[in-house]
Motif scaffolding. Structure first.
Motif, PDB file in Angstrom:
ATOM      1  N   GLY A  91       0.913  -1.099  -0.131  1.00  0.00           N
ATOM      2  CA  GLY A  91      -0.106  -0.025  -0.023  1.00  0.00           C
ATOM      3  C   GLY A  91       0.925   1.405   0.039  1.00  0.00           C
ATOM      4  N   SER A  92       0.322   2.333  -0.292  1.00  0.00           N
ATOM      5  CA  SER A  92       1.261   3.617  -0.209  1.00  0.00           C
ATOM      6  C   SER A  92       1.280   3.926   1.082  1.00  0.00           C
ATOM      7  CB  SER A  92       0.666   4.578  -1.151  1.00  0.00           C
ATOM      8  OG  SER A  92      -0.796   4.867  -0.753  1.00  0.00           O
ATOM      9  N   TYR A 155       3.739  17.587   4.118  1.00  0.00           N
ATOM     10  CA  TYR A 155       2.898  16.494   3.546  1.00  0.00           C
ATOM     11  C   TYR A 155       1.772  17.151   2.785  1.00  0.00           C
ATOM     12  CZ  TYR A 155      -0.854  12.980   2.970  1.00  0.00           C
ATOM     13  OH  TYR A 155      -1.969  12.100   2.312  1.00  0.00           O
ATOM     14  N   CYS A 157      -1.604  16.488   0.159  1.00  0.00           N
ATOM     15  CA  CYS A 157      -2.528  15.511  -0.533  1.00  0.00           C
ATOM     16  C   CYS A 157      -3.256  16.150  -1.696  1.00  0.00           C
ATOM     17  CB  CYS A 157      -3.347  15.038   0.495  1.00  0.00           C
ATOM     18  SG  CYS A 157      -4.360  13.622   0.102  1.00  0.00           S
ATOM     19  N   ASN A 161      -7.809  14.580   0.473  1.00  0.00           N
ATOM     20  CA  ASN A 161      -8.534  13.584   1.085  1.00  0.00           C
ATOM     21  C   ASN A 161      -8.757  14.285   2.767  1.00  0.00           C
ATOM     22  OD1 ASN A 161     -10.097  11.719   2.614  1.00  0.00           O
ATOM     23  ND2 ASN A 161      -8.828   9.946   2.306  1.00  0.00           N
ATOM     24  N   THR A 212      -1.360   4.788  -5.466  1.00  0.00           N
ATOM     25  CA  THR A 212      -1.610   3.522  -4.986  1.00  0.00           C
ATOM     26  C   THR A 212      -2.443   2.889  -6.154  1.00  0.00           C
ATOM     27  OG1 THR A 212      -2.912   2.571  -3.284  1.00  0.00           O
ATOM     28  CG2 THR A 212      -3.765   4.813  -4.062  1.00  0.00           C
ATOM     29  N   SER A 214      -5.102   1.311  -4.915  1.00  0.00           N
ATOM     30  CA  SER A 214      -6.302   1.077  -3.961  1.00  0.00           C
ATOM     31  C   SER A 214      -7.477   1.711  -4.406  1.00  0.00           C
ATOM     32  CB  SER A 214      -6.085   1.416  -2.544  1.00  0.00           C
ATOM     33  OG  SER A 214      -4.876   0.657  -2.030  1.00  0.00           O
TER      34      SER A 214
END
Ligand code: PLP
Length: 365
Positions: A91-92, A155, A157, A161, A212, A214
């Motif tokens: 997974g990431s 970080y 995104c 999210n 990802t 996912s």
């Protein structure tokens, strides 16, 4: 008990940082419509699914390749970089955790936008760093100066999210240019925007872009993610991650998806974007104002979100409730920072979710 044994107990106590991280939420009841985790509601890609169903189990006695060489090559050609610029992971999440561990000494700062992916403050604490939140602005932009201050790791995104919003490319470029430590741009939802900053890794030694299998690729269950960065940064993240993190069968499924399922993924991305618009229209018809999304989910400001989500769950529809969000829009101000995050899905599922939300709002009014 001897004095010696008491001392030993005090010294070996568990780390408070670890105890502060909650276990993950329980999985929804079987049969429920789960729109809580932004996975692909259209299912798994056909070739990868066939590979998983018919895999030759005789290879299972052996370890997989240490750093997933075949998959690394396939990802490199998908993204348009050299294999030396790709690191895979379980997974990431695994790539993010390893990268955070590789940078930032004890008690250094990991700066992130707020609200954002909930695993990030947890990974920061688990690796001995201090997470520091900087609110998005009302234009869904980041305050770069505040973000960068004394940060060992920044970080971002994109799309974010749980808001679903993008960030201006200028903002990301400025963070990459001015940061003194590591910059992580999490592009878990990049396929839904058809935009990326992965090109910036060629001119920056500080940037790691994570992706990802996912979400758009419909393979959350095989747990494969990856990072793109300069070769030296990739080496560092690989050391921190450790060998054998992607299983033999997961590597084969992911390679098959990249080789033979790309048209399927593109078509499902088109479906998701169309249904995102449809869901937006249905919610506006109920006087709700979701945030502008570039991902496969909508953040919908709703008063009493936790209670509303509880009612929806009773009617078999699971969505994620958020409380205490910053007032990024008029609707979030009116909901006092409460919102539901709803994963985009095929039309019958969206209609079921909207009906459940209507009933739950009536019940909570
Ligand atoms: C879902 C998600 C991921 C994916 O995690 P995996 O470990 O690859 O399943 C990463 N980042 C964000 C922001 C996500 O929403």
């Amino acid at each position: 008990m001897s004095i010696r044994a008491t001392e030993a107990r005090a010294i070996i106590g568990p780390r408070a940082d670890v105890d502060s991280v909650p276990l993950h939420d329980p999985v929804p009841a079987p049969g429920a419509l789960d729109l809580s985790d932004n996975t692909n509601r259209w299912g798994a890609p056909p070739t990868a699914a066939a590979v998983l169903a018919s895999f030759d189990a005789s290879s299972f006695a052996r370890y997989p390749s240490a750093y997933s060489g075949e998959l690394t090559t396939a990802i490199a050609s998908y993204v348009g970089v050299e294999p030396s610029m790709v690191v895979t992971g379980c997974g990431s999440d695994d790539v993010l955790d390893a990268a955070i561990r590789a940078f930032g000494g004890a008690a250094s700062v990991l700066a992130h936008i707020e609200p954002t992916f909930g695993m990030i403050p947890a990974f920061a604490r688990l690796n001995g760093l201090r997470p520091r939140a900087t609110c998005l602005t009302t234009a869904y932009d980041a305050d770069v100066t505040a973000l960068l201050r004394e940060a060992a790791i920044v970080y971002l995104c994109v799309p974010n999210n749980p808001t679903g919003t993008g960030l201006p490319r200028d903002t990301i470029e400025r963070v990459v240019r001015e940061a003194r430590g590591l910059v992580i741009v999490d592009e878990a939802y990049a396929e839904f925007t058809r935009g990326s900053v992965v090109d910036l890794v060629r001119s920056s030694e500080r940037l790691l872009v994570t992706r990802t299998f996912s979400k758009a690729f419909g393979l959350a269950g095989i747990r494969v993610g990856y990072g793109i960065a300069s070769p030296s940064l990739v080496q560092r993240v690989k050391r921190s991650r450790g060998p054998y993190k992607v299983s033999t069968i997961s590597e084969h499924a992911a390679v098959s998806a990249l080789s033979f399922d790309r048209a399927w993924v593109d078509a499902r991305v088109d479906d998701a974007i169309a249904m995102r618009g449809r869901l937006m229209t249905l919610l506006r018809g109920m006087s709700l104002e979701p945030l502008p999304s570039q991902a496969n989910f909508l953040l919908v400001p709703v008063r009493d979100a936790a209670r509303v989500a509880g009612h929806m769950r009773e009617s078999g529809v699971v969505v994620r409730a958020f409380t205490g969000l910053p007032y990024l829009s008029q609707a979030l101000l009116e909901s006092r920072g409460d919102a539901l995050r709803i994963t985009v899905a095929p039309l019958p599922e969206i209609e079921r979710a909207v009906a459940a939300l209507r009933d739950a709002r009536d019940a909570c009014a």
